[in-house]
Design a protein around this motif. Structure first.
Motif, PDB file in Angstrom:
ATOM      1  N   GLU A   1      -9.978 102.996 104.168  1.00 55.06           N
ATOM      2  CA  GLU A   1     -11.412 103.208 104.353  1.00 55.06           C
ATOM      3  C   GLU A   1     -11.728 104.395 105.264  1.00 55.06           C
ATOM      4  OE1 GLU A   1     -10.501  99.466 102.835  1.00 55.06           O
ATOM      5  OE2 GLU A   1     -10.050  99.934 104.918  1.00 55.06           O
ATOM      6  N   ASP A   2     -10.902 104.624 106.297  1.00 53.82           N
ATOM      7  CA  ASP A   2     -11.217 105.629 107.318  1.00 53.82           C
ATOM      8  C   ASP A   2     -10.408 106.915 107.225  1.00 53.82           C
ATOM      9  OD1 ASP A   2     -12.923 103.741 108.442  1.00 53.82           O
ATOM     10  OD2 ASP A   2     -11.408 103.017 109.846  1.00 53.82           O
ATOM     11  N   GLY A   3      -9.323 106.916 106.501  1.00 50.34           N
ATOM     12  CA  GLY A   3      -8.411 108.068 106.537  1.00 50.34           C
ATOM     13  C   GLY A   3      -7.403 107.828 107.645  1.00 50.34           C
ATOM     14  N   LEU A   4      -7.439 108.649 108.692  1.00 52.77           N
ATOM     15  CA  LEU A   4      -6.505 108.488 109.802  1.00 52.77           C
ATOM     16  C   LEU A   4      -6.968 107.370 110.727  1.00 52.77           C
ATOM     17  CD1 LEU A   4      -5.815 112.222 110.682  1.00 52.77           C
ATOM     18  CD2 LEU A   4      -4.406 110.672 109.317  1.00 52.77           C
ATOM     19  N   PRO A   5      -6.031 106.569 111.252  1.00 53.91           N
ATOM     20  CA  PRO A   5      -6.409 105.528 112.216  1.00 53.91           C
ATOM     21  C   PRO A   5      -7.024 106.131 113.480  1.00 53.91           C
ATOM     22  CG  PRO A   5      -4.204 105.134 111.381  1.00 53.91           C
ATOM     23  CD  PRO A   5      -4.617 106.502 110.909  1.00 53.91           C
ATOM     24  N   LYS A   6      -7.776 105.304 114.225  1.00 50.92           N
ATOM     25  CA  LYS A   6      -8.434 105.752 115.456  1.00 50.92           C
ATOM     26  C   LYS A   6      -7.434 106.092 116.545  1.00 50.92           C
ATOM     27  CE  LYS A   6     -11.168 102.323 116.309  1.00 50.92           C
ATOM     28  NZ  LYS A   6     -12.223 101.467 116.849  1.00 50.92           N
ATOM     29  N   GLY A   7      -6.325 105.427 116.595  1.00 53.04           N
ATOM     30  CA  GLY A   7      -5.333 105.668 117.637  1.00 53.04           C
ATOM     31  C   GLY A   7      -4.161 104.724 117.463  1.00 53.04           C
ATOM     32  N   TYR A   8      -3.132 104.937 118.277  1.00 51.64           N
ATOM     33  CA  TYR A   8      -1.909 104.159 118.182  1.00 51.64           C
ATOM     34  C   TYR A   8      -1.561 103.584 119.544  1.00 51.64           C
ATOM     35  CZ  TYR A   8      -1.436 106.833 113.864  1.00 51.64           C
ATOM     36  OH  TYR A   8      -1.653 107.397 112.634  1.00 51.64           O
ATOM     37  N   ILE A   9      -0.965 102.388 119.560  1.00 50.48           N
ATOM     38  CA  ILE A   9      -0.495 101.743 120.782  1.00 50.48           C
ATOM     39  C   ILE A   9       0.979 101.424 120.587  1.00 50.48           C
ATOM     40  CG2 ILE A   9      -0.741  99.762 122.319  1.00 50.48           C
ATOM     41  CD1 ILE A   9      -3.671  99.570 121.295  1.00 50.48           C
ATOM     42  N   TRP A  10       1.805 101.904 121.514  1.00 52.99           N
ATOM     43  CA  TRP A  10       3.254 101.756 121.433  1.00 52.99           C
ATOM     44  C   TRP A  10       3.766 100.712 122.421  1.00 52.99           C
ATOM     45  CZ3 TRP A  10       6.295 104.798 118.226  1.00 52.99           C
ATOM     46  CH2 TRP A  10       5.697 105.934 117.682  1.00 52.99           C
ATOM     47  N   SER A  11       4.851 100.043 122.053  1.00 49.98           N
ATOM     48  CA  SER A  11       5.616  99.198 122.955  1.00 49.98           C
ATOM     49  C   SER A  11       7.075  99.307 122.540  1.00 49.98           C
ATOM     50  CB  SER A  11       5.147  97.749 122.880  1.00 49.98           C
ATOM     51  OG  SER A  11       5.963  96.945 123.707  1.00 49.98           O
ATOM     52  N   VAL A  12       7.924  99.677 123.483  1.00 51.22           N
ATOM     53  CA  VAL A  12       9.359  99.804 123.227  1.00 51.22           C
ATOM     54  C   VAL A  12      10.067  98.949 124.270  1.00 51.22           C
ATOM     55  CG1 VAL A  12      11.315 101.393 123.094  1.00 51.22           C
ATOM     56  CG2 VAL A  12       9.055 102.139 122.320  1.00 51.22           C
ATOM     57  N   THR A  13      10.894  98.011 123.816  1.00 52.38           N
ATOM     58  CA  THR A  13      11.539  97.097 124.759  1.00 52.38           C
ATOM     59  C   THR A  13      12.946  96.732 124.296  1.00 52.38           C
ATOM     60  OG1 THR A  13      11.302  95.006 125.949  1.00 52.38           O
ATOM     61  CG2 THR A  13      10.568  95.022 123.651  1.00 52.38           C
ATOM     62  N   ASN A  14      13.779  96.397 125.273  1.00 55.88           N
ATOM     63  CA  ASN A  14      15.097  95.827 124.972  1.00 55.88           C
ATOM     64  C   ASN A  14      15.165  94.383 125.468  1.00 55.88           C
ATOM     65  OD1 ASN A  14      15.333  96.063 127.722  1.00 55.88           O
ATOM     66  ND2 ASN A  14      17.243  97.247 127.696  1.00 55.88           N
ATOM     67  N   GLY A  15      14.037  93.823 125.837  1.00 54.80           N
ATOM     68  CA  GLY A  15      13.986  92.466 126.363  1.00 54.80           C
ATOM     69  C   GLY A  15      13.982  92.411 127.882  1.00 54.80           C
ATOM     70  N   PHE A  16      14.448  93.482 128.518  1.00 52.26           N
ATOM     71  CA  PHE A  16      14.467  93.551 129.982  1.00 52.26           C
ATOM     72  C   PHE A  16      13.559  94.671 130.497  1.00 52.26           C
ATOM     73  CE2 PHE A  16      18.604  91.959 128.582  1.00 52.26           C
ATOM     74  CZ  PHE A  16      18.609  90.721 129.209  1.00 52.26           C
ATOM     75  N   ARG A  17      13.558  95.774 129.810  1.00 52.03           N
ATOM     76  CA  ARG A  17      12.774  96.945 130.198  1.00 52.03           C
ATOM     77  C   ARG A  17      11.799  97.259 129.066  1.00 52.03           C
ATOM     78  NH1 ARG A  17       9.997 100.268 132.733  1.00 52.03           N
ATOM     79  NH2 ARG A  17      10.677 102.363 133.244  1.00 52.03           N
ATOM     80  N   THR A  18      10.537  97.555 129.401  1.00 55.23           N
ATOM     81  CA  THR A  18       9.521  97.864 128.393  1.00 55.23           C
ATOM     82  C   THR A  18       8.830  99.166 128.756  1.00 55.23           C
ATOM     83  OG1 THR A  18       9.141  95.518 127.952  1.00 55.23           O
ATOM     84  CG2 THR A  18       7.409  97.040 127.264  1.00 55.23           C
ATOM     85  N   TYR A  19       8.625  99.996 127.747  1.00 59.70           N
ATOM     86  CA  TYR A  19       7.841 101.224 127.884  1.00 59.70           C
ATOM     87  C   TYR A  19       6.616 101.093 126.981  1.00 59.70           C
ATOM     88  CZ  TYR A  19      12.172 103.158 129.791  1.00 59.70           C
ATOM     89  OH  TYR A  19      13.303 103.390 130.544  1.00 59.70           O
ATOM     90  N   ASN A  20       5.445 101.422 127.495  1.00 62.47           N
ATOM     91  CA  ASN A  20       4.206 101.370 126.722  1.00 62.47           C
ATOM     92  C   ASN A  20       3.533 102.731 126.747  1.00 62.47           C
ATOM     93  OD1 ASN A  20       4.156  98.484 126.113  1.00 62.47           O
ATOM     94  ND2 ASN A  20       3.913  98.229 128.307  1.00 62.47           N
ATOM     95  N   ALA A  21       2.796 103.023 125.690  1.00 62.22           N
ATOM     96  CA  ALA A  21       2.072 104.289 125.616  1.00 62.22           C
ATOM     97  C   ALA A  21       0.971 104.187 124.562  1.00 62.22           C
ATOM     98  CB  ALA A  21       3.028 105.434 125.266  1.00 62.22           C
ATOM     99  N   THR A  22       0.081 105.156 124.572  1.00 64.88           N
ATOM    100  CA  THR A  22      -0.930 105.304 123.528  1.00 64.88           C
ATOM    101  C   THR A  22      -0.847 106.728 122.986  1.00 64.88           C
ATOM    102  OG1 THR A  22      -2.635 105.965 125.113  1.00 64.88           O
ATOM    103  CG2 THR A  22      -2.505 103.615 124.557  1.00 64.88           C
TER     104      THR A  22
END
Length: 176
Positions: A129-150
């Protein structure tokens, strides 16, 4: 004309219309689709001599006020008809991840990186409906350490050896 109006169409259907010429000339019909009550149009078929068209709503943008437009012509004169409004469910954005410093891998293949390698991720997506999404939200984890970003890009620091889970989500204008 089918759709007759009021339907919510989720499965493939056959649009139907009738067109004729009083002089017996061949009539061809162009079929267009709107998911926004006629504000924008997408051509589905050009100059078909048939009076039906199989349509798969999973391949179309969804909306609450969808229309089909039939433009019939004998080559000189033309006439336009509209279906009554119907609806097609909206779709969530489709998103995939690529490593910018690698050849893109499509599908469900795991992303692999060497220990200590800088991992440069990019999200790519499309919303019907919109073409490109409004934005992205990231989460990267190994179960002990997590990195988040947008954002559409995420450059991770060198990761510790092991299995990491990479998740990216995107949201569209209707909250999907």
């Amino acid at each position: 004309i089918f759709p007759a109006g009021g339907e919510t169409l989720t499965a493939p259907f056959t649009a139907k219309w009738s067109a004729s010429d009083p002089e017996g000339n061949t009539v061809s019909t162009t079929v267009r689709y709107s998911h926004d009550n006629g504000t924008s149009w997408r051509v589905l078929e050009v100059a078909t001599p048939l009076q039906s068209l199989k349509i798969d709503p999973s391949r179309l943008p969804g909306g609450q006020v969808c229309l089909l437009q039939f433009i019939a012509s004998d080559g000189i004169l033309s006439k336009v008809a509209l279906s009554a409004p119907f609806s097609i469910p909206t779709k969530a954005p489709e998103v995939y991840i690529v490593m910018r410093n690698r050849t893109p891998q499509y599908g469900l293949a795991p992303l692999r990186a060497s220990a200590g390698e800088l991992v440069k991720l990019e999200a790519r997506g499309f919303d019907a409906e919109d073409g490109l999404p409004k934005g992205y939200i990231w989460s990267v984890t190994n179960g002990f350490r997590t990195y988040n970003a947008t954002g559409d890009r995420f450059d991770l620091p060198p990761l510790q050896p092991g299995t990491w889970s990479i998740n990216v989500t995107a949201e569209d204008s209707d909250g999907q």
